[in-house]
Write an enzyme that holds these catalytic residues in place. Structure first.
Site, PDB file in Angstrom:
ATOM      1  N   ASP A 173       0.905  -1.139   0.000  1.00  0.00           N
ATOM      2  CA  ASP A 173       0.000   0.000   0.000  1.00  0.00           C
ATOM      3  C   ASP A 173       0.946   1.190   0.000  1.00  0.00           C
ATOM      4  O   ASP A 173       1.593   1.467   1.018  1.00  0.00           O
ATOM      5  CB  ASP A 173      -0.877   0.015   1.261  1.00  0.00           C
ATOM      6  CG  ASP A 173      -1.857   1.170   1.218  1.00  0.00           C
ATOM      7  OD1 ASP A 173      -1.424   2.292   0.904  1.00  0.00           O
ATOM      8  OD2 ASP A 173      -3.050   0.959   1.485  1.00  0.00           O
ATOM      9  N   HIS A 174       1.058   1.856  -1.137  1.00  0.00           N
ATOM     10  CA  HIS A 174       2.169   2.821  -1.235  1.00  0.00           C
ATOM     11  C   HIS A 174       1.997   4.005  -0.275  1.00  0.00           C
ATOM     12  O   HIS A 174       2.953   4.711  -0.009  1.00  0.00           O
ATOM     13  CB  HIS A 174       2.387   3.271  -2.685  1.00  0.00           C
ATOM     14  CG  HIS A 174       1.452   4.329  -3.165  1.00  0.00           C
ATOM     15  ND1 HIS A 174       0.164   4.053  -3.563  1.00  0.00           N
ATOM     16  CD2 HIS A 174       1.603   5.663  -3.306  1.00  0.00           C
ATOM     17  CE1 HIS A 174      -0.418   5.180  -3.926  1.00  0.00           C
ATOM     18  NE2 HIS A 174       0.425   6.180  -3.786  1.00  0.00           N
ATOM     19  N   HIS A 236      -5.804   2.833   0.937  1.00  0.00           N
ATOM     20  CA  HIS A 236      -5.067   3.979   1.492  1.00  0.00           C
ATOM     21  C   HIS A 236      -5.828   4.693   2.614  1.00  0.00           C
ATOM     22  O   HIS A 236      -5.261   5.001   3.665  1.00  0.00           O
ATOM     23  CB  HIS A 236      -4.745   4.992   0.393  1.00  0.00           C
ATOM     24  CG  HIS A 236      -4.165   4.395  -0.848  1.00  0.00           C
ATOM     25  ND1 HIS A 236      -3.246   3.384  -0.816  1.00  0.00           N
ATOM     26  CD2 HIS A 236      -4.374   4.660  -2.169  1.00  0.00           C
ATOM     27  CE1 HIS A 236      -2.905   3.063  -2.067  1.00  0.00           C
ATOM     28  NE2 HIS A 236      -3.584   3.820  -2.896  1.00  0.00           N
TER      29      HIS A 236
HETATM   30  C1  BG6 Z   1      -3.279   4.773  -6.420  1.00  0.00           C
HETATM   31  C2  BG6 Z   1      -4.568   4.825  -7.170  1.00  0.00           C
HETATM   32  O1  BG6 Z   1      -3.267   3.684  -5.540  1.00  0.00           O
HETATM   33  O2  BG6 Z   1      -3.106   5.975  -5.685  1.00  0.00           O
HETATM   34  C3  BG6 Z   1      -4.607   6.035  -8.091  1.00  0.00           C
HETATM   35  O3  BG6 Z   1      -4.740   3.638  -7.930  1.00  0.00           O
HETATM   36  C4  BG6 Z   1      -4.303   7.285  -7.317  1.00  0.00           C
HETATM   37  O4  BG6 Z   1      -5.866   6.139  -8.739  1.00  0.00           O
HETATM   38  C5  BG6 Z   1      -3.042   7.136  -6.486  1.00  0.00           C
HETATM   39  O5  BG6 Z   1      -4.148   8.335  -8.250  1.00  0.00           O
HETATM   40  C6  BG6 Z   1      -2.830   8.324  -5.583  1.00  0.00           C
HETATM   41  O6  BG6 Z   1      -1.562   8.227  -5.006  1.00  0.00           O
HETATM   42  P1  BG6 Z   1      -0.762   9.498  -4.543  1.00  0.00           P
HETATM   43  O7  BG6 Z   1       0.489   8.954  -3.947  1.00  0.00           O
HETATM   44  O8  BG6 Z   1      -0.526  10.350  -5.757  1.00  0.00           O
HETATM   45  O9  BG6 Z   1      -1.646  10.203  -3.553  1.00  0.00           O
END
Ligand code: BG6
Length: 485
Positions: A173-174, A236
């Protein structure tokens, strides 16, 4: 770190935008001592062509860099058919050779950076064709989405668990790689002034906003079957809720932290049937203007159904029924094509028992703690103090801390940390199966209702903060969204 990293989907977007630059950063910090990477994908490529693409991706993400040739000399390419056993057999032979040449001690990381329908079959083949028979460690890194709902997530989990134990599975989960998301625990558990107040006696509500200005871009096909609920909330947003709500772990170990998070998920109040539309709001963007640019509505995006019922925005009120949080709403909202790109958490404290002071013509503002996740990183504490020169007027003063020097939005740093964690064998910032299962169970109840009824979309203009019902969600409880811009 000593490891053979096999990246499935090595010609894809994620590998190019995030993984190669992140590996380079680890390399340039001397964190990779013995390593090699085998890029795996369907299209035929020579090693030279692959190394050139790795180079290009590092250059475009990070600019001109030293020792790039040495870095890319560790990269190899193997064209591969994910459904064909013979492909795995030759991949195994190749991997064994590289392992011996680089003295990688049989340590292997399999990184699945490709479409989710391949996750299960690849894991099964890795085992049946012998790639997981190693003398060192074996770890599977798997991108989202982890299933489409609880049933499919269970099925996927069953498949990968035939080849890997739970401890060997690193579900990405980045958001858990983001510096300020990791900071939530430290802010909470390292400060005597917050921890005693962190409960329903002193906090009135918590607001989490993750807004984006981008639309769905080229991902229409995936997004049509996902929507904001599955794309952002199930993972997230729920992870941030868990970190804000969990009890202090008895130790900072992976198991202790994860089990505290799981306890939060277990205490989530299920929202079911008719309640869904009282607790959650969905939206889909129409046309509008963002940063002076006219943008199309979601239904006009490539690969999107002209009548699409997919939500590009979701807001909701989440209740956690435990002793600490009973009665405190966690409001969340996230969506595409909103006013600004920003992720922020606002913790609103309860009003003081009696108001002795006024701000010019209005009541005192409550104390707020704002955690800025991105693009700025830092915290701001809103307090009230005497207005200089005034009589009895108070004014809000803000104490701010900024994490200077780091602008992590969409940069590889998050992935860099997660890759390094995986090599070190630290799964703390990856999601455990139980977290995945509980959050799917929660989200499934919402999608069941939404899939049955068609909403009159589009219902928010691009460049705004979502449909008006989003504000009403808080107004009903006597609150409002604190501005995030
Ligand atoms: C991803 C989603 O997990 O997270 C995308 O699949 C989204 O749709 C992105 O744009 C948002 O990540 P961040 O790090 O730019 O907030």
């Amino acid at each position: 770190m000593t490891s053979l990293i096999m990246i499935f989907g090595a010609t894809g977007d994620l590998a190019k935008r995030k993984l190669f630059p992140s590996l380079y950063r680890l390399f340039s910090k001397n964190k990779l001592d013995k390593f090699a990477v085998i890029g795996v994908a369907r299209r035929p490529l020579s090693n030279d062509e692959f190394q050139q693409s790795v180079k290009d991706s590092v250059l475009s993400a990070l600019g001109n860099k030293d020792n790039l040739d040495e870095f890319v000399s560790h990269f190899y390419y193997q064209s591969h058919d994910v459904a064909d056993s013979n492909s795995y057999v030759s991949l195994k032979k190749f991997a064994d050779e590289i392992d011996t040449n680089y003295k990688l001690e049989g340590n292997r990381i399999f990184y699945l950076a490709m479409a989710p329908e391949f996750f299960g079959p690849i894991a099964l083949h890795l085992k049946s064709d012998g790639l997981t028979d190693v003398t060192g460690y074996k770890r599977l890194v798997i991108e989202k989405p982890f299933g489409h709902d609880l049933a499919s997530a269970k099925e996927l989990n069953k498949q990968i668990r035939t080849a890997f134990s739970e401890e060997e599975v690193y579900r990405i989960d980045h958001y858990l790689g983001k510096e300020m998301v990791r900071n939530i625990e430290v802010i909470r558990f390292a400060n005597a002034i917050f921890e005693p107040l962190w409960n329903n006696r002193y906090i009135s509500n918590i607001q989490i906003t993750s807004s984006e200005t981008l639309g769905v871009e080229e991902r229409g096909r995936y997004y049509e079957s996902s929507g904001a609920l599955r794309d952002m909330l199930q993972n997230h947003m729920m992870q941030m809720v868990a970190l804000l709500a969990m009890e202090p772990p008895i130790k900072l170990t992976t198991d202790e932290i994860r089990s505290e998070k799981v306890r939060v998920f277990r205490a989530l109040r299920t929202v079911d049937g008719e309640e869904v539309n009282q607790f959650f709001v969905r939206g889909q963007y129409g046309e509008g203007t963002i940063e002076d640019e006219q943008v199309p509505k979601y239904r006009d995006e490539p690969m999107v159904d002209k009548e699409s019922n997919t939500e590009t925005f979701v807001a909701g009120k989440i209740m956690i029924d435990n002793f600490r949080w009973a009665g405190v709403p966690f409001y969340i909202r996230t969506g595409k094509r909103m006013t600004t790109k920003s992720t922020k958490i606002v913790i609103q404290f309860k009003d003081i028992p009696m108001n002795l002071y006024y701000q010019t013509e209005k009541m005192l503002n409550p104390n707020l703690l704002v955690i800025h996740i991105q693009p700025e990183e830092g915290i701001t504490l809103h307090l009230n103090a005497k207005k200089a020169g005034g009589h009895l007027d108070a004014q809000t003063v803000k104490l701010s801390f900024a994490n200077t020097g780091i602008h992590a939005m969409n940069t590889p740093e998050g992935y860099e940390k997660l890759l390094f964690d995986c090599m070190r064998g630290d799964a703390t910032n990856f999601t455990h199966w139980d977290e995945v299962a509980y959050s799917w169970a929660f989200v499934d109840k919402i999608s069941e209702v939404w899939e049955k009824t068609k909403e009159s979309f589009p219902n928010y203009q691009s460049g705004t903060m979502g449909p008006k019902e989003t504000d009403e969600l808080l107004e009903k409880d006597g609150y409002f969204w604190w501005p995030v811009t």
